[in-house]
Write a protein that holds these residues in place. Structure first.
Motif, PDB file in Angstrom:
ATOM      1  N   ALA A   1       7.828  17.780 111.818  1.00 40.26           N
ATOM      2  CA  ALA A   1       7.447  18.915 113.168  1.00 40.26           C
ATOM      3  C   ALA A   1       7.842  18.078 113.824  1.00 40.26           C
ATOM      4  O   ALA A   1       9.006  19.015 115.333  1.00 40.26           O
ATOM      5  CB  ALA A   1       5.835  18.853 113.029  1.00 40.26           C
ATOM      6  N   SER A   2       7.985  16.873 114.283  1.00 39.74           N
ATOM      7  CA  SER A   2       8.113  15.747 115.453  1.00 39.74           C
ATOM      8  C   SER A   2       9.579  16.246 114.946  1.00 39.74           C
ATOM      9  O   SER A   2      10.265  16.319 116.634  1.00 39.74           O
ATOM     10  CB  SER A   2       8.196  14.345 114.827  1.00 39.74           C
ATOM     11  OG  SER A   2       6.733  14.802 115.105  1.00 39.74           O
ATOM     12  N   PHE A   3      10.538  16.230 113.916  1.00 40.63           N
ATOM     13  CA  PHE A   3      12.157  16.542 113.626  1.00 40.63           C
ATOM     14  C   PHE A   3      12.645  17.749 113.969  1.00 40.63           C
ATOM     15  O   PHE A   3      13.492  18.020 114.983  1.00 40.63           O
ATOM     16  CB  PHE A   3      12.440  16.390 112.449  1.00 40.63           C
ATOM     17  CG  PHE A   3      13.618  16.660 112.056  1.00 40.63           C
ATOM     18  CD1 PHE A   3      14.805  15.508 112.569  1.00 40.63           C
ATOM     19  CD2 PHE A   3      14.587  17.329 111.334  1.00 40.63           C
ATOM     20  CE1 PHE A   3      16.510  15.542 112.837  1.00 40.63           C
ATOM     21  CE2 PHE A   3      15.965  17.465 110.693  1.00 40.63           C
ATOM     22  CZ  PHE A   3      16.575  16.417 111.410  1.00 40.63           C
ATOM     23  N   ALA A   4      11.608  19.453 114.222  1.00 44.29           N
ATOM     24  CA  ALA A   4      11.859  19.666 114.739  1.00 44.29           C
ATOM     25  C   ALA A   4      12.192  20.584 116.052  1.00 44.29           C
ATOM     26  O   ALA A   4      12.980  20.760 116.297  1.00 44.29           O
ATOM     27  CB  ALA A   4      11.052  21.085 113.475  1.00 44.29           C
ATOM     28  N   GLY A   5      10.892  19.514 116.491  1.00 42.01           N
ATOM     29  CA  GLY A   5      10.613  19.187 118.044  1.00 42.01           C
ATOM     30  C   GLY A   5      12.370  18.646 118.403  1.00 42.01           C
ATOM     31  O   GLY A   5      13.135  19.443 120.034  1.00 42.01           O
ATOM     32  N   LEU A   6      13.094  18.231 118.242  1.00 40.34           N
ATOM     33  CA  LEU A   6      14.088  16.939 118.256  1.00 40.34           C
ATOM     34  C   LEU A   6      15.100  18.157 118.200  1.00 40.34           C
ATOM     35  O   LEU A   6      15.927  18.113 119.430  1.00 40.34           O
ATOM     36  CB  LEU A   6      14.465  15.727 117.577  1.00 40.34           C
ATOM     37  CG  LEU A   6      13.711  14.632 117.281  1.00 40.34           C
ATOM     38  CD1 LEU A   6      13.772  13.779 117.075  1.00 40.34           C
ATOM     39  CD2 LEU A   6      13.566  14.018 118.736  1.00 40.34           C
TER      40      LEU A   6
END
Length: 270
Positions: A179-184
């Motif tokens: 999820a954090s990577f998707a935000g980036l």
């Protein structure tokens, strides 16, 4: 008592020696690249090493201690060797060994010098392009020319280089890490995973990329390059521990407004 001018002059000597040491092994690394090699593994299959890593570190350490007798050397391959002097060198002979071993031309040699816990000099050499990034307490340079870390202001137009999420980030935290990577990926115009922390940081210092994030890194990965970023006017934010050698970092150019990146760092610290 040494003066600020003395310290700057000393840092310049250390930077010149670090640069010389990176150049010392460059020809051998270029000759070995894509020539076929045996690959071993250290902690796991994500952590390769070759005979060229070990050979380069040995040659680099010998040069550093010859120029500055009594130096301590902390190397990725051969560990820490404590000397009697005041200089500690952090050496990564090939940052991006997986790329080097498989024929992807994104790797470098990184050497940083520390005095009294402070990083004062460093050099990062990309042997395939010949780009030599250096820094001391008076500034930062690319092939001898002054370096300024500038680029776009908006993350939506920016390029982010990252190794996140690595396998260790996914272990036990896969859903939140993805999820954090998707935000980036959603927030940045371009996201790439090139595979070398030192060279990614150097690209931020040059303004060829706008930001970079690394997790679970080692001191030799960032010692030289974080100084290069800061001396070029960019921002380096270590987190997850105390001192410059934190296990995680974020870095960005002097011009970027890092809203999403700042939130990312905050989320990882919770």
């Amino acid at each position: 008592m040494s003066t600020d001018a003395d310290l700057i002059a000393h840092s310049q000597q250390l930077s010149a020696t670090a640069a010389e040491a990176t150049r010392l092994v460059a020809d051998d690394l270029r000759a070995a690249f894509r020539a076929g090699m045996d690959v071993e593994f250290k902690r796991d299959k994500h952590d390769p090493v070759t005979v060229h890593d070990r050979r380069a570190e040995e040659a680099i350490s010998a040069l550093l201690t010859r120029h500055f007798p009594g130096s301590s050397v902390v190397g990725e391959e051969d560990g820490a060797h404590e000397g009697s002097g005041d200089v500690t060198w952090y050496v990564d002979p090939i940052d991006g060994t997986a790329n080097f071993a498989r024929g992807l031309a994104f790797f470098c040699t990184s050497i940083g010098a520390v005095l009294d816990g402070r990083v004062v000099a460093g050099a990062v050499l990309d042997p395939m392009t010949g780009h030599l990034f250096t820094a001391d307490l008076s500034g930062a340079w690319l092939n001898g020319e002054p370096l300024r870390s500038g680029g776009t202001k908006q993350e939506a137009e920016a390029m982010l280089l990252t190794s996140y999420p690595a396998a260790r980030d996914l272990a036990g935290h896969q859903e939140s890490a993805l999820a954090s990577f998707a935000g980036l990926v959603t927030s940045y115009g371009t996201v790439r995973r090139p595979g070398s922390a030192a060279l990614s940081l150097s690209h931020v210092a040059a303004g060829w990329a706008d930001a970079t994030v690394g997790t679970s890194i080692s001191a030799w990965d960032v010692c030289a390059a974080q100084l290069i970023v800061q001396q070029a006017g960019g921002h380096y934010l270590p987190f997850g521990g105390e001192g410059w050698d934190h296990p995680h970092f974020a870095a960005y150019t002097a011009d970027l407004e890092p809203t999403t990146l700042t939130q990312f760092v905050g989320d990882l610290q919770q």
